[in-house]
Structure formats: C-alpha cells, structure tokens
Scaffold this active site. Structure first.
Site, PDB file in Angstrom:
ATOM      1  NE  ARG A  69      -4.276  -1.435   0.325  1.00  0.00           N
ATOM      2  CZ  ARG A  69      -4.433  -2.461  -0.509  1.00  0.00           C
ATOM      3  NH1 ARG A  69      -3.543  -2.712  -1.453  1.00  0.00           N
ATOM      4  NH2 ARG A  69      -5.497  -3.224  -0.434  1.00  0.00           N
ATOM      5  CD  GLU A 127      -3.030   3.206  -5.106  1.00  0.00           C
ATOM      6  OE1 GLU A 127      -4.104   2.615  -5.313  1.00  0.00           O
ATOM      7  OE2 GLU A 127      -2.015   2.631  -4.703  1.00  0.00           O
ATOM      8  CG  HIS A 171      -3.433  -0.736  -6.750  1.00  0.00           C
ATOM      9  ND1 HIS A 171      -3.742  -0.125  -5.558  1.00  0.00           N
ATOM     10  CD2 HIS A 171      -3.491  -2.075  -6.497  1.00  0.00           C
ATOM     11  CE1 HIS A 171      -3.985  -1.037  -4.633  1.00  0.00           C
ATOM     12  NE2 HIS A 171      -3.838  -2.239  -5.180  1.00  0.00           N
TER      13      HIS A 171
HETATM   14  P1  NAP Z   1      -0.794 -11.638   4.909  1.00  0.00           P
HETATM   15  O1  NAP Z   1      -0.770 -13.072   4.543  1.00  0.00           O
HETATM   16  O2  NAP Z   1      -1.597 -11.194   6.072  1.00  0.00           O
HETATM   17  O3  NAP Z   1       0.713 -11.178   5.099  1.00  0.00           O
HETATM   18  C1  NAP Z   1       1.068  -9.932   5.607  1.00  0.00           C
HETATM   19  C2  NAP Z   1       2.495 -10.007   6.148  1.00  0.00           C
HETATM   20  O4  NAP Z   1       2.853  -8.700   6.615  1.00  0.00           O
HETATM   21  C3  NAP Z   1       2.658 -10.965   7.305  1.00  0.00           C
HETATM   22  O5  NAP Z   1       3.781 -11.753   7.075  1.00  0.00           O
HETATM   23  C4  NAP Z   1       2.868 -10.079   8.524  1.00  0.00           C
HETATM   24  O6  NAP Z   1       3.789 -10.704   9.405  1.00  0.00           O
HETATM   25  C5  NAP Z   1       3.467  -8.813   7.905  1.00  0.00           C
HETATM   26  N1  NAP Z   1       3.126  -7.635   8.703  1.00  0.00           N
HETATM   27  C6  NAP Z   1       1.905  -7.266   9.147  1.00  0.00           C
HETATM   28  N2  NAP Z   1       1.995  -6.145   9.876  1.00  0.00           N
HETATM   29  C7  NAP Z   1       3.303  -5.810   9.893  1.00  0.00           C
HETATM   30  C8  NAP Z   1       4.032  -4.747  10.511  1.00  0.00           C
HETATM   31  N3  NAP Z   1       3.411  -3.813  11.267  1.00  0.00           N
HETATM   32  N4  NAP Z   1       5.364  -4.698  10.319  1.00  0.00           N
HETATM   33  C9  NAP Z   1       5.991  -5.642   9.573  1.00  0.00           C
HETATM   34  N5  NAP Z   1       5.347  -6.670   8.979  1.00  0.00           N
HETATM   35  C10 NAP Z   1       4.021  -6.747   9.137  1.00  0.00           C
HETATM   36  O7  NAP Z   1      -1.302 -10.760   3.700  1.00  0.00           O
HETATM   37  P2  NAP Z   1      -1.176 -11.064   2.128  1.00  0.00           P
HETATM   38  O8  NAP Z   1      -2.344 -11.832   1.694  1.00  0.00           O
HETATM   39  O9  NAP Z   1       0.187 -11.575   1.842  1.00  0.00           O
HETATM   40  O10 NAP Z   1      -1.347  -9.555   1.583  1.00  0.00           O
HETATM   41  C11 NAP Z   1      -0.459  -8.559   1.993  1.00  0.00           C
HETATM   42  C12 NAP Z   1      -0.860  -7.198   1.516  1.00  0.00           C
HETATM   43  O11 NAP Z   1      -0.514  -7.017   0.153  1.00  0.00           O
HETATM   44  C13 NAP Z   1      -2.343  -6.845   1.543  1.00  0.00           C
HETATM   45  O12 NAP Z   1      -2.798  -6.512   2.836  1.00  0.00           O
HETATM   46  C14 NAP Z   1      -2.414  -5.666   0.583  1.00  0.00           C
HETATM   47  O13 NAP Z   1      -2.176  -4.456   1.269  1.00  0.00           O
HETATM   48  C15 NAP Z   1      -1.248  -5.933  -0.385  1.00  0.00           C
HETATM   49  N6  NAP Z   1      -1.739  -6.306  -1.724  1.00  0.00           N
HETATM   50  C16 NAP Z   1      -1.501  -5.486  -2.781  1.00  0.00           C
HETATM   51  C17 NAP Z   1      -1.933  -5.852  -4.036  1.00  0.00           C
HETATM   52  C18 NAP Z   1      -1.687  -4.994  -5.239  1.00  0.00           C
HETATM   53  O14 NAP Z   1      -2.471  -5.038  -6.160  1.00  0.00           O
HETATM   54  N7  NAP Z   1      -0.605  -4.239  -5.259  1.00  0.00           N
HETATM   55  C19 NAP Z   1      -2.632  -7.040  -4.226  1.00  0.00           C
HETATM   56  C20 NAP Z   1      -2.859  -7.841  -3.134  1.00  0.00           C
HETATM   57  C21 NAP Z   1      -2.392  -7.480  -1.879  1.00  0.00           C
HETATM   58  P3  NAP Z   1       3.754 -10.408  10.991  1.00  0.00           P
HETATM   59  O15 NAP Z   1       2.334 -10.575  11.416  1.00  0.00           O
HETATM   60  O16 NAP Z   1       4.705 -11.394  11.544  1.00  0.00           O
HETATM   61  O17 NAP Z   1       4.255  -9.013  11.148  1.00  0.00           O
HETATM   62  C1  8YV Z   2      -7.229  -4.981  -5.267  1.00  0.00           C
HETATM   63  C2  8YV Z   2      -5.353  -5.207  -3.663  1.00  0.00           C
HETATM   64  O1  8YV Z   2      -7.436  -5.090  -6.598  1.00  0.00           O
HETATM   65  O2  8YV Z   2      -6.185  -7.259  -2.835  1.00  0.00           O
HETATM   66  C3  8YV Z   2      -5.673  -6.158  -2.569  1.00  0.00           C
HETATM   67  O3  8YV Z   2      -5.376  -5.848  -1.410  1.00  0.00           O
HETATM   68  O4  8YV Z   2      -4.678  -4.262  -3.483  1.00  0.00           O
HETATM   69  C4  8YV Z   2      -5.843  -5.463  -5.024  1.00  0.00           C
HETATM   70  O5  8YV Z   2      -5.805  -6.819  -5.315  1.00  0.00           O
HETATM   71  C5  8YV Z   2      -7.517  -3.591  -4.820  1.00  0.00           C
HETATM   72  O6  8YV Z   2      -7.702  -3.556  -3.461  1.00  0.00           O
HETATM   73  C6  8YV Z   2      -8.785  -3.067  -5.454  1.00  0.00           C
HETATM   74  O7  8YV Z   2      -8.540  -1.906  -6.086  1.00  0.00           O
END
Ligand code: NAP
Ligand code: 8YV
Length: 326
Positions: free
Chosen positions: A236, A265, A283
């Site tokens: 994010r 964004e 994104h």
């Molecule tokens: P997840 O399985 O919950 O993994 C999140 C990781 O972040 C965990 O390993 C957690 O470990 C760590 N974390 C949480 N809080 C933290 C902190 N304060 N400091 C350091 N590490 C921290 O989530 P995920 O499914 O992998 O998704 C992760 C994130 O990716 C989403 O929440 C979203 O914001 C982002 N995302 C972006 C896109 C995109 O389109 N760009 C798409 C999908 C997801 P600990 O609990 O040990 O800290």
């Molecule tokens: C989404 C994402 O598409 O899953 C998330 O956390 O960032 C993306 O996969 C987004 O949230 C929607 O715009």
C-alpha cells in the site's frame, strides 16, 4: 421476514459480475448512484444488514458509518487488503468482515517479479527507446543486473511467500522482516528492518496497509538499502514515506524503484513521472481477468454464506465467528 431478500449497500461501483451476483440474491443499493448519500444511509439505517465494499476508490467503511447502521452484521470486502474498513471496531460490535485472500497470491507475486525485472533491467525504458525510433542511433544503455543480488521481503505472508519462491527460482538468496518469524521457512529472519536493509540490495514490500505499517519504509530504511538498492512496493502507498522515497531517488541514495501503489491513488506525484530510475504501475497487482473473477466471486460467496446462516468463507482475524460484541 422469511423469504425476504436482505438489503446490501454497495459502497462503490464494483465489477459487473459482483453487481449481478449481489443483485440476484439481495436487494442492492448503489451508494455511488445516490443523489444524496447521507439520505440513503439514513433511509437504510433501520434495516441494513450487509455492505459490499472495496474497489478502485477504496471507499472507507469507518466507525462513524457503521455506528449509523444498528442492524449491520456483515461487510464483504473486495481485495485481500482491508485497510479501508475499520475491522477492529466491527469485530468489537459483532460485525463480521470478509476479504478475498489466497485467490490472488500467485498473480500478485507474478506482478512483483515482473516489476522487479522491469526496474532492474529498465525494460519499459528500453521499449520506450525503441518506440521513439532511437535504436537506429545506437544501442540502449547497459543496465544494472539482478545477478548477485540479495533480496529482503518486508511481510512474508501469503503473497510474500509466493514472491520468495519466485526469487529462489531466480537464484536470489531471500531474507525477510515482519513482526514475527514465520514457521516452516528457512529464509533468514530480521526482527530489525534497518539491519535487513543494510544486508540486502533488493527490498520488496508486501505488508498490509493501515496505521500499524504507516511509513514503515522511511528515509532511514532507504538510506540503509543504499545506492545500489532496488526498492519495490506492491503493498500500500501508506507503508512508504513517499516524500522520503522521492528524495532518496533524486539524491541517488537508492538506485531505482518499482511501484504499484501510491499514497494518494490514483494521483501519482509529478516528480516520479519525470524520473528515469522508476517503473510505475497503476495498482495492477491482481488485475488479470481470472484473478479478479475469483476475487469478485468470493465477495458474493461470502455474502451468500452469511445470508444462509453459515460461517463466511474468509472472515478477517479481527472479526470472530460467531460474532460477539465486546
Ligand atoms: P498476509 O498473509 O496477512 O501477510 C502480511 C504479512 O505482513 C505478514 O507476514 C505479517 O507478518 C506482515 N506484517 C503485518 N503487519 C506488519 C508490521 N506492522 N510490520 C511488519 N510486517 C508486518 O497478507 P497477504 O495476503 O500476503 O497480503 C499482503 C498485503 O498485500 C495486503 O494486505 C495488501 O495491502 C497488499 N496487496 C496489494 C496488491 C496490489 O495489487 N498491489 C494485491 C494484493 C495485496 P507479521 O504478522 O509477523 O508481522
Ligand atoms: C485490489 C489489492 O485489486 O487485494 C488487494 O489488497 O490491493 C488489489 O488486489 C484492490 O484492493 C482493489 O482496487
């Protein structure tokens, strides 16, 4: 009330499949089409039990909205990240929140690796060079390389682990930072982010957004990553101090950055647009047809499970099932 369709308030224009899926099983109210949003919320207040949220606008479902809806039981959110929903407050008030985890892991990890390769090898810049007809005047400049680099992942969760597997296949040693060490992985764990930044020259951020991670990546971390450092953010925009990142790029305190997410964004700071050492994506981490279809289906399926009195498929950890008020 048996047989009545529950009302669902959709916060922003979601994908057609989600709109259709919700409208088929529920009475759908489209907040984005309401001439007076407050009035619609007031009208629905005595009976509204569910919200569908998430999408490109990231319309917030905050405590002031939820407090106006005494019958609210369920918020089905699109996206794995749900920083636009106050899930803690929801959990404390007996409201379940669901997100769309797992179905996007591999897609987002693919995007992260694509962004990394583009950033290190300047592939978008090289393509722009060709399209501009400059090849006939000489070859594109030599670039940095992924070879010999060490990678540090910030947030080794579901997507972080999928990224780590890909990095391993590319021959890069992987380390990670998070609040806790992860079970079942052999990658080196750094409880201290600055220490990891000093030891790696590729940093990929894939944590949740929200208050707990706000500006986790600051000037100190970027300085530790160093002048050969490649910075990739697919988490994010809030996780990075964007001004500090722009300064670090300008002053060549890091080598380059690949960004899929931004602080405000869809607005991207004009300074980034003019830099030649950044690759910028709008994104698109999960934005393929099949992955978005799976995410959209999960939004609908969570609502259907809840409406059938069953446990929703993917409730977030802050909202226990069965719900309880604390
Ligand atoms: P997840 O399985 O919950 O993994 C999140 C990781 O972040 C965990 O390993 C957690 O470990 C760590 N974390 C949480 N809080 C933290 C902190 N304060 N400091 C350091 N590490 C921290 O989530 P995920 O499914 O992998 O998704 C992760 C994130 O990716 C989403 O929440 C979203 O914001 C982002 N995302 C972006 C896109 C995109 O389109 N760009 C798409 C999908 C997801 P600990 O609990 O040990 O800290
Ligand atoms: C989404 C994402 O598409 O899953 C998330 O956390 O960032 C993306 O996969 C987004 O949230 C929607 O715009």
């Amino acid at each position: 009330m048996a047989g009545d369709k529950a009302d669902v308030l959709m916060m922003e224009e979601m994908a057609p499949k989600t709109i259709e899926g919700v409208a088929k099983a529920f009475t759908l109210h489209k907040l984005w089409e309401a001439p007076d949003r407050d009035r619609l919320i007031d009208e629905l207040s005595p009976r509204l039990r569910a919200i569908a949220a998430g999408g490109p606008v990231h319309e917030h479902v905050d405590r002031s909205l939820m407090a106006k809806l005494p019958k609210l039981e369920m918020i089905s959110s699109f996206g794995v990240g749900y920083d636009h929903v106050d899930a803690k407050w929801a959990g404390e008030h007996g409201i379940v929140v669901t997100n769309t985890p797992e179905v996007l892991n591999e897609e987002v990890a693919d995007t992260a690796l694509g962004l990394l390769l583009c950033t290190v090898r300047e592939l978008p810049q090289a393509e722009r060079y060709l399209r501009a007809g400059q090849w006939v005047n000489g070859e594109y400049r030599l670039t940095a390389s992924l070879r010999g680099r060490r990678a540090g992942i910030v947030g080794l969760g579901r997507i972080g682990k999928a990224i780590a597997r890909r990095l391993e296949a590319f021959g890069l040693p992987v380390a990670y930072h998070g609040r806790n060490p992860q079970a079942g992985v052999s990658y080196r764990y750094y409880p201290d982010l600055v220490e990891m930044a000093r030891d790696v020259d590729v940093m990929i951020v894939i944590t949740p957004g929200g208050a707990a991670t706000r500006h986790l990546i600051n000037a100190k971390v970027l300085e530790a990553l160093g002048p050969n450092g490649v910075f990739i953010n697919v988490s994010r925009g809030s996780v990075v101090d964007q001004d500090a990142l722009i300064a670090a790029l300008k002053e060549r305190k890091i080598l380059s950055a690949g960004l899929d997410v931004y602080a405000h964004e869809p607005n991207v700071p004009p300074e980034l647009l003019t830099m030649d050492n950044v690759v910028l994506l709008p994104h698109v981490g999960s934005a393929s047809v099949p992955t978005r279809d799976a995410m959209n289906q999960l939004v609908v399926d969570n609502l259907l499970a809840w409406a059938a009195g069953k446990k929703p498929i993917t409730p977030v950890p802050e909202t226990p099932w069965p719900p309880r008020r604390t």
